[in-house]
Design a protein around this motif. Structure first.
Motif, mmCIF file in Angstrom:
data_model
loop_
_atom_site.group_PDB
_atom_site.id
_atom_site.type_symbol
_atom_site.label_atom_id
_atom_site.label_comp_id
_atom_site.label_asym_id
_atom_site.label_seq_id
_atom_site.Cartn_x
_atom_site.Cartn_y
_atom_site.Cartn_z
ATOM 1 N N TYR A 119 -43.646 52.602 10.273
ATOM 2 C CA TYR A 119 -43.992 51.861 11.487
ATOM 3 C C TYR A 119 -42.960 50.796 11.824
ATOM 4 O O TYR A 119 -42.529 50.047 10.950
ATOM 5 N N PRO A 120 -42.598 50.697 13.116
ATOM 6 C CA PRO A 120 -41.636 49.658 13.507
ATOM 7 C C PRO A 120 -42.280 48.268 13.629
ATOM 8 O O PRO A 120 -41.599 47.257 13.469
ATOM 9 N N HIS A 121 -43.579 48.230 13.917
ATOM 10 C CA HIS A 121 -44.280 46.963 14.130
ATOM 11 C C HIS A 121 -45.759 47.144 13.804
ATOM 12 O O HIS A 121 -46.252 48.263 13.712
ATOM 13 N N SER A 122 -46.454 46.025 13.713
ATOM 14 C CA SER A 122 -47.911 46.032 13.601
ATOM 15 C C SER A 122 -48.465 45.079 14.638
ATOM 16 O O SER A 122 -47.838 44.067 14.966
ATOM 17 N N LEU A 123 -49.626 45.407 15.167
ATOM 18 C CA LEU A 123 -50.291 44.552 16.137
ATOM 19 C C LEU A 123 -51.758 44.506 15.754
ATOM 20 O O LEU A 123 -52.386 45.539 15.526
ATOM 21 N N PHE A 124 -52.298 43.299 15.634
ATOM 22 C CA PHE A 124 -53.704 43.139 15.295
ATOM 23 C C PHE A 124 -54.175 41.797 15.798
ATOM 24 O O PHE A 124 -53.383 40.937 16.161
ATOM 25 N N GLN A 125 -55.467 41.638 15.816
ATOM 26 C CA GLN A 125 -56.045 40.361 16.208
ATOM 27 C C GLN A 125 -56.837 39.779 15.051
ATOM 28 O O GLN A 125 -57.283 40.505 14.167
ATOM 29 N N THR A 126 -56.974 38.478 15.079
ATOM 30 C CA THR A 126 -57.770 37.810 14.066
ATOM 31 C C THR A 126 -58.351 36.539 14.657
ATOM 32 O O THR A 126 -57.926 36.088 15.720
ATOM 33 N N LYS A 127 -59.288 35.981 13.975
ATOM 34 C CA LYS A 127 -59.877 34.717 14.412
ATOM 35 C C LYS A 127 -58.908 33.584 14.097
ATOM 36 O O LYS A 127 -58.168 33.650 13.112
ATOM 37 N N GLU A 129 -59.270 30.791 12.659
ATOM 38 C CA GLU A 129 -59.383 30.208 11.322
ATOM 39 C C GLU A 129 -58.762 31.088 10.234
ATOM 40 O O GLU A 129 -58.491 30.615 9.123
ATOM 41 N N VAL A 130 -58.515 32.353 10.533
ATOM 42 C CA VAL A 130 -57.914 33.263 9.557
ATOM 43 C C VAL A 130 -56.405 33.402 9.780
ATOM 44 O O VAL A 130 -55.678 33.880 8.919
ATOM 45 N N ARG A 131 -55.935 32.957 10.910
ATOM 46 C CA ARG A 131 -54.516 33.082 11.269
ATOM 47 C C ARG A 131 -53.568 32.570 10.173
ATOM 48 O O ARG A 131 -52.585 33.252 9.854
ATOM 49 N N PRO A 132 -53.822 31.413 9.545
ATOM 50 C CA PRO A 132 -52.905 30.944 8.498
ATOM 51 C C PRO A 132 -52.755 31.928 7.323
ATOM 52 O O PRO A 132 -51.674 32.036 6.746
ATOM 53 N N ALA A 139 -46.807 37.300 9.143
ATOM 54 C CA ALA A 139 -47.218 37.642 10.505
ATOM 55 C C ALA A 139 -46.977 36.446 11.427
ATOM 56 O O ALA A 139 -46.880 35.299 10.978
ATOM 57 N N CYS A 140 -46.876 36.710 12.706
ATOM 58 C CA CYS A 140 -46.727 35.627 13.677
ATOM 59 C C CYS A 140 -47.487 35.990 14.953
ATOM 60 O O CYS A 140 -47.741 37.159 15.231
ATOM 61 N N GLN A 141 -47.833 34.967 15.683
ATOM 62 C CA GLN A 141 -48.499 35.174 16.968
ATOM 63 C C GLN A 141 -47.445 35.564 17.988
ATOM 64 O O GLN A 141 -46.349 34.995 18.011
#
Length: 160
Positions: A119-127, A129-132, A139-141
């Motif tokens: 895979y060249p990239h990953s894309l996902f969402q999170t809450k 409070e879990v971002r850190p 990972a980065c926003q």
């Protein structure tokens, strides 16, 4: 700690059951039977590139799955054309196993599919409070505007 990769196209009933039990223990919004049906029915008809097959990465304690992450292909449209990326989903650890860094190990294994795999990239969402947790793993926003061309309102963000 051993991380196993399970092929979602032909997952066994025992593995589906073990994953459904974990998911139900972590998130109660779906019943065990709904989780089982979702796991058993999804991805059976996958016909994309073999290297990008849909998979679950799991850690077991005996026969019990105590950590899991889904890694599945998702094709997105970009200004340069369609691109198949890794969608990370359902990352979880059994409540009685938290603090052992199992989630971190599972996510690192999934990210290896981007860093060293197909895979060249990953894309996902999170809450928020879990971002850190994910940022510590690299990972980065992303600031890109995302349009859901399949949704009822393509301009509305599909992410929560």
């Amino acid at each position: 700690m051993r991380i196993e990769t399970l092929d979602r196209r032909n997952i066994s009933d025992a593995d589906a059951r073990a994953i459904a039990e974990l998911l139900t223990s972590v998130w109660s919004r779906r019943t065990f039977d709904e989780r089982m049906a979702q796991i058993q029915d999804a991805w059976r008809e996958y016909d994309g590139p073999e290297t990008m097959y849909p998979r679950s990465l799991v850690i077991r304690d005996g026969t019990r799955v105590v950590a899991r992450a889904a890694a599945v292909p998702r094709t997105i449209g970009t200004s340069d054309g369609d691109l198949t990326i890794l969608a990370l989903a359902q990352v979880c650890t059994a409540p009685d196993q938290r603090g052992r860094k199992l989630g971190q190990a599972i996510v690192r294994a999934v990210f290896d599919l981007v860093d060293h795999g197909p895979y060249p990239h990953s894309l996902f969402q999170t809450k928020p409070e879990v971002r850190p947790f994910y940022e510590k793993l690299g990972a980065c926003q992303i600031p890109n505007r995302i349009i859901n061309s399949l949704g009822n309102n393509p301009e509305m963000s599909q992410f929560w």
